[in-house]
Design a protein around this motif. Structure first.
Motif, PDB file in Angstrom:
ATOM      1  N   PHE A   1       0.823  -1.206   0.000  1.00 62.12           N
ATOM      2  CA  PHE A   1       0.000   0.000   0.000  1.00 62.12           C
ATOM      3  C   PHE A   1       0.862   1.264   0.000  1.00 62.12           C
ATOM      4  O   PHE A   1       0.528   2.260  -0.643  1.00 62.12           O
ATOM      5  CB  PHE A   1      -0.916  -0.002   1.231  1.00 62.12           C
ATOM      6  CG  PHE A   1      -2.215   0.702   1.040  1.00 62.12           C
ATOM      7  CD1 PHE A   1      -3.373   0.008   0.707  1.00 62.12           C
ATOM      8  CD2 PHE A   1      -2.305   2.081   1.192  1.00 62.12           C
ATOM      9  CE1 PHE A   1      -4.582   0.660   0.527  1.00 62.12           C
ATOM     10  CE2 PHE A   1      -3.506   2.740   1.017  1.00 62.12           C
ATOM     11  CZ  PHE A   1      -4.656   2.022   0.672  1.00 62.12           C
ATOM     12  N   THR A   2       1.985   1.193   0.719  1.00 63.44           N
ATOM     13  CA  THR A   2       2.886   2.348   0.766  1.00 63.44           C
ATOM     14  C   THR A   2       3.373   2.713  -0.622  1.00 63.44           C
ATOM     15  O   THR A   2       3.327   3.886  -1.038  1.00 63.44           O
ATOM     16  CB  THR A   2       4.095   2.052   1.674  1.00 63.44           C
ATOM     17  OG1 THR A   2       3.642   1.889   3.021  1.00 63.44           O
ATOM     18  CG2 THR A   2       5.108   3.191   1.629  1.00 63.44           C
ATOM     19  N   THR A   3       3.864   1.722  -1.366  1.00 62.00           N
ATOM     20  CA  THR A   3       4.384   1.973  -2.704  1.00 62.00           C
ATOM     21  C   THR A   3       3.303   2.533  -3.625  1.00 62.00           C
ATOM     22  O   THR A   3       3.550   3.483  -4.381  1.00 62.00           O
ATOM     23  CB  THR A   3       4.966   0.685  -3.308  1.00 62.00           C
ATOM     24  OG1 THR A   3       6.087   0.267  -2.519  1.00 62.00           O
ATOM     25  CG2 THR A   3       5.423   0.913  -4.736  1.00 62.00           C
ATOM     26  N   ALA A   4       2.110   1.973  -3.570  1.00 61.93           N
ATOM     27  CA  ALA A   4       1.013   2.464  -4.406  1.00 61.93           C
ATOM     28  C   ALA A   4       0.689   3.916  -4.086  1.00 61.93           C
ATOM     29  O   ALA A   4       0.433   4.730  -4.984  1.00 61.93           O
ATOM     30  CB  ALA A   4      -0.224   1.596  -4.199  1.00 61.93           C
ATOM     31  N   THR A   5       0.743   4.270  -2.804  1.00 65.96           N
ATOM     32  CA  THR A   5       0.463   5.646  -2.384  1.00 65.96           C
ATOM     33  C   THR A   5       1.537   6.602  -2.878  1.00 65.96           C
ATOM     34  O   THR A   5       1.247   7.711  -3.350  1.00 65.96           O
ATOM     35  CB  THR A   5       0.357   5.724  -0.851  1.00 65.96           C
ATOM     36  OG1 THR A   5      -0.689   4.857  -0.401  1.00 65.96           O
ATOM     37  CG2 THR A   5       0.058   7.143  -0.381  1.00 65.96           C
ATOM     38  N   LEU A   6       2.798   6.177  -2.810  1.00 63.21           N
ATOM     39  CA  LEU A   6       3.896   7.022  -3.282  1.00 63.21           C
ATOM     40  C   LEU A   6       3.839   7.226  -4.790  1.00 63.21           C
ATOM     41  O   LEU A   6       4.164   8.308  -5.297  1.00 63.21           O
ATOM     42  CB  LEU A   6       5.239   6.403  -2.888  1.00 63.21           C
ATOM     43  CG  LEU A   6       5.536   6.266  -1.390  1.00 63.21           C
ATOM     44  CD1 LEU A   6       6.910   5.649  -1.175  1.00 63.21           C
ATOM     45  CD2 LEU A   6       5.444   7.606  -0.668  1.00 63.21           C
ATOM     46  N   VAL A   7       3.430   6.185  -5.509  1.00 64.06           N
ATOM     47  CA  VAL A   7       3.308   6.289  -6.966  1.00 64.06           C
ATOM     48  C   VAL A   7       2.224   7.304  -7.338  1.00 64.06           C
ATOM     49  O   VAL A   7       2.370   8.078  -8.284  1.00 64.06           O
ATOM     50  CB  VAL A   7       2.997   4.907  -7.586  1.00 64.06           C
ATOM     51  CG1 VAL A   7       2.588   5.052  -9.055  1.00 64.06           C
ATOM     52  CG2 VAL A   7       4.211   3.993  -7.474  1.00 64.06           C
ATOM     53  N   GLN A   8       1.158   7.316  -6.577  1.00 70.58           N
ATOM     54  CA  GLN A   8       0.032   8.201  -6.861  1.00 70.58           C
ATOM     55  C   GLN A   8       0.299   9.643  -6.459  1.00 70.58           C
ATOM     56  O   GLN A   8      -0.294  10.564  -7.008  1.00 70.58           O
ATOM     57  CB  GLN A   8      -1.220   7.692  -6.138  1.00 70.58           C
ATOM     58  CG  GLN A   8      -1.735   6.362  -6.676  1.00 70.58           C
ATOM     59  CD  GLN A   8      -2.817   5.757  -5.796  1.00 70.58           C
ATOM     60  OE1 GLN A   8      -3.228   6.348  -4.801  1.00 70.58           O
ATOM     61  NE2 GLN A   8      -3.279   4.572  -6.158  1.00 70.58           N
ATOM     62  N   ASN A   9       1.194   9.843  -5.493  1.00 71.19           N
ATOM     63  CA  ASN A   9       1.459  11.191  -4.984  1.00 71.19           C
ATOM     64  C   ASN A   9       2.955  11.420  -4.864  1.00 71.19           C
ATOM     65  O   ASN A   9       3.599  10.988  -3.901  1.00 71.19           O
ATOM     66  CB  ASN A   9       0.773  11.376  -3.630  1.00 71.19           C
ATOM     67  CG  ASN A   9       0.768  12.823  -3.168  1.00 71.19           C
ATOM     68  OD1 ASN A   9       1.615  13.621  -3.569  1.00 71.19           O
ATOM     69  ND2 ASN A   9      -0.170  13.177  -2.307  1.00 71.19           N
ATOM     70  N   GLY A  10       3.523  12.113  -5.841  1.00 67.80           N
ATOM     71  CA  GLY A  10       4.960  12.335  -5.886  1.00 67.80           C
ATOM     72  C   GLY A  10       5.504  13.227  -4.789  1.00 67.80           C
ATOM     73  O   GLY A  10       6.726  13.288  -4.589  1.00 67.80           O
ATOM     74  N   SER A  11       4.636  13.916  -4.056  1.00 66.47           N
ATOM     75  CA  SER A  11       5.105  14.792  -2.979  1.00 66.47           C
ATOM     76  C   SER A  11       5.357  14.034  -1.680  1.00 66.47           C
ATOM     77  O   SER A  11       5.872  14.589  -0.713  1.00 66.47           O
ATOM     78  CB  SER A  11       4.078  15.902  -2.717  1.00 66.47           C
ATOM     79  OG  SER A  11       2.854  15.360  -2.251  1.00 66.47           O
ATOM     80  N   LEU A  12       4.996  12.763  -1.667  1.00 68.96           N
ATOM     81  CA  LEU A  12       5.158  11.955  -0.453  1.00 68.96           C
ATOM     82  C   LEU A  12       6.414  11.096  -0.526  1.00 68.96           C
ATOM     83  O   LEU A  12       6.860  10.704  -1.591  1.00 68.96           O
ATOM     84  CB  LEU A  12       3.940  11.051  -0.255  1.00 68.96           C
ATOM     85  CG  LEU A  12       2.593  11.736  -0.037  1.00 68.96           C
ATOM     86  CD1 LEU A  12       1.471  10.697   0.007  1.00 68.96           C
ATOM     87  CD2 LEU A  12       2.602  12.556   1.251  1.00 68.96           C
ATOM     88  N   LYS A  13       6.976  10.798   0.639  1.00 67.69           N
ATOM     89  CA  LYS A  13       8.122   9.919   0.755  1.00 67.69           C
ATOM     90  C   LYS A  13       7.895   8.984   1.943  1.00 67.69           C
ATOM     91  O   LYS A  13       7.017   9.223   2.778  1.00 67.69           O
ATOM     92  CB  LYS A  13       9.415  10.705   0.946  1.00 67.69           C
ATOM     93  CG  LYS A  13       9.771  11.600  -0.245  1.00 67.69           C
ATOM     94  CD  LYS A  13      11.109  12.261  -0.048  1.00 67.69           C
ATOM     95  CE  LYS A  13      11.440  13.187  -1.215  1.00 67.69           C
ATOM     96  NZ  LYS A  13      11.480  12.454  -2.494  1.00 67.69           N
ATOM     97  N   ALA A  14       8.700   7.932   2.012  1.00 70.57           N
ATOM     98  CA  ALA A  14       8.640   6.991   3.136  1.00 70.57           C
ATOM     99  C   ALA A  14      10.013   6.977   3.811  1.00 70.57           C
ATOM    100  O   ALA A  14      10.830   6.080   3.566  1.00 70.57           O
ATOM    101  CB  ALA A  14       8.249   5.598   2.661  1.00 70.57           C
ATOM    102  N   PRO A  15      10.286   7.966   4.657  1.00 71.59           N
ATOM    103  CA  PRO A  15      11.630   8.112   5.221  1.00 71.59           C
ATOM    104  C   PRO A  15      11.989   7.119   6.321  1.00 71.59           C
ATOM    105  O   PRO A  15      13.173   6.984   6.658  1.00 71.59           O
ATOM    106  CB  PRO A  15      11.602   9.540   5.774  1.00 71.59           C
ATOM    107  CG  PRO A  15      10.161   9.770   6.135  1.00 71.59           C
ATOM    108  CD  PRO A  15       9.377   9.040   5.084  1.00 71.59           C
ATOM    109  N   VAL A  16      10.996   6.455   6.902  1.00 72.11           N
ATOM    110  CA  VAL A  16      11.282   5.584   8.047  1.00 72.11           C
ATOM    111  C   VAL A  16      10.618   4.217   7.859  1.00 72.11           C
ATOM    112  O   VAL A  16       9.406   4.127   7.644  1.00 72.11           O
ATOM    113  CB  VAL A  16      10.768   6.209   9.368  1.00 72.11           C
ATOM    114  CG1 VAL A  16      11.128   5.307  10.554  1.00 72.11           C
ATOM    115  CG2 VAL A  16      11.326   7.605   9.571  1.00 72.11           C
ATOM    116  N   ASP A  17      11.417   3.170   7.929  1.00 69.07           N
ATOM    117  CA  ASP A  17      10.930   1.792   7.896  1.00 69.07           C
ATOM    118  C   ASP A  17      10.909   1.296   9.338  1.00 69.07           C
ATOM    119  O   ASP A  17      11.938   1.286  10.024  1.00 69.07           O
ATOM    120  CB  ASP A  17      11.874   0.936   7.051  1.00 69.07           C
ATOM    121  CG  ASP A  17      11.391  -0.497   6.877  1.00 69.07           C
ATOM    122  OD1 ASP A  17      10.656  -0.986   7.758  1.00 69.07           O
ATOM    123  OD2 ASP A  17      11.746  -1.127   5.870  1.00 69.07           O
TER     124      ASP A  17
END
Length: 370
Positions: free
Chosen positions: A233-249
């Motif tokens: 779900f994280t990857t799909a969300t990032l693909v849809q919104n380029g302003s978002l990042k996932a800085p912490v795992d």
């Protein structure tokens, strides 16, 4: 083995299981003790004794079931090589017998309905299953020790997602409002544990949503908001919104703060103890093939992406290619498996005993090859 389980019981036990395979807390009537009856350890000795006398070959159909999510990604190469990836609703054979001399064969079922999987295991209609890690413990208690865990197949799949550039590490959540789904289940207990270890539990406001899509909707409307989402779900969300990042795992955060050698274990592979005792060669064959499949999946996500889509785990290949490396697909066995999973289950137990079935599993829960 207990044979009868109502749909109500199954739903109660599997409440909260979604794409990430996260089990909500549930009561099973197990005793409120910190460990199961130590006498069950005799089962492990019996298993080893039978395994040591096992024949060099085995004739059996191994019935394997899993859920649409990261816990199945590591299986897709094995599934493709041994019988092809089945479509929804493929029925497993009613028994695991095979024609003499046919060797070890595999039958698979990938389900989008978690409530269907638990009764199949309890009723003996599934031999091996990829499930959320605490489901194995719940089933162990539910069946009074008739389940073994044979490997850890998925580590943490939760990430902090935000467009706020000030969030670079977990500790930067201090002073923030964090949106997340999964209250009353593993995500809540893990988040509480990590916030406490980081010393910021009283500095973070957690706002619970009913599902991942609600968290994604908040992030879409306000990119400066902070959410926690699972893969893929994280990857799909990032693909849809380029302003978002996932800085912490959160898997990395767990490794930073857990001092007992445990891991953030989201998925495990379990086997019926009776099957493991009768067919140790088949269990060994499964583990060998699973390990090989995991290695292939991690080595070439692009080649594996079509299989992940075919299995119904991810809708599109480009998303699968990006998501696979983030899904922490592994195949951890033996003593390392026990060390990784035991500490994780203890965290869940301390937060809510029902989340692991009321008691921590005894040593015989952890399968050791002879």
């Amino acid at each position: 083995m207990q044979k009868n389980m109502t749909r109500r019981e199954a739903l109660a036990t599997l409440a909260g299981l979604g794409l990430t395979g996260v089990l909500a807390g549930c009561g099973t009537g197990a005793s409120d003790s910190s460990a199961s009856d130590s006498s069950k350890s005799g089962g492990a000795k019996a298993s080893k004794a039978k395994a040591s006398k096992a024949k060099a070959s085995d004739d059996v159909v191994v019935r394997v079931a899993s859920l649409k999510g990261p816990t199945t990604i590591g299986l897709v190469k094995m599934m493709d090589a041994t019988s092809g990836i089945p479509a929804d609703g493929v029925a497993l054979p009613q028994d695991n017998s095979a024609k003499k001399g046919s060797g070890i064969q595999y039958a698979y079922a990938v389900s989008a309905s978690p409530d269907e999987l638990l009764p199949l295991i309890v009723q003996g209609k599934v031999d091996i299953a990829c499930v959320p890690s605490n489901v194995g413990s719940v089933l162990y208690n539910k069946t009074e020790g008739k389940i073994r865990v044979i490997d850890v197949n998925t580590l943490g799949v939760l990430s902090v997602v935000t467009g706020d550039s000030s969030v670079k590490g977990f500790e930067d959540l201090a002073g923030k409002t964090v949106y997340v789904s999964g209250k009353g289940s593993s995500p809540e207990y893990v988040l509480d544990f990590l916030l406490g270890k980081a010393g910021i539990a009283d500095k973070v406001t957690v706002e619970w949503k009913s599902e991942h899509a609600e968290v994604a909707a908040v992030l879409a409307s306000d990119p400066t908001a902070v959410g926690i989402l699972p893969q893929p779900f994280t990857t799909a969300t990032l693909v849809q919104n380029g302003s978002l990042k996932a800085p912490v795992d959160l898997t990395d955060v767990w490794k930073k703060y857990a001092t007992d050698g445990s891991e953030f274990v989201m998925g495990a592979t379990i086997v019926r103890a009776e099957f493991a005792d009768e067919h140790p060669v088949a269990v060994a064959d499964f583990l060998k093939r699973h390990a090989k499949s995991v290695k292939q999946v991690n080595a070439d996500p692009k080649a594996v992406a079509p299989l992940v889509v075919k299995a119904g785990i991810v809708p599109k290949e480009p998303i699968a290619v990006k998501a696979i490396p983030q899904c922490n697909v592994v195949c951890i066995t033996g003593k390392k498996m026990k060390r990784a999973l035991e500490g994780y289950l203890k965290v869940l137990y301390d937060a809510n005993k029902a989340s692991v079935g009321g008691a921590l599993p005894a040593d015989d829960f952890y399968y050791q090859q002879a």
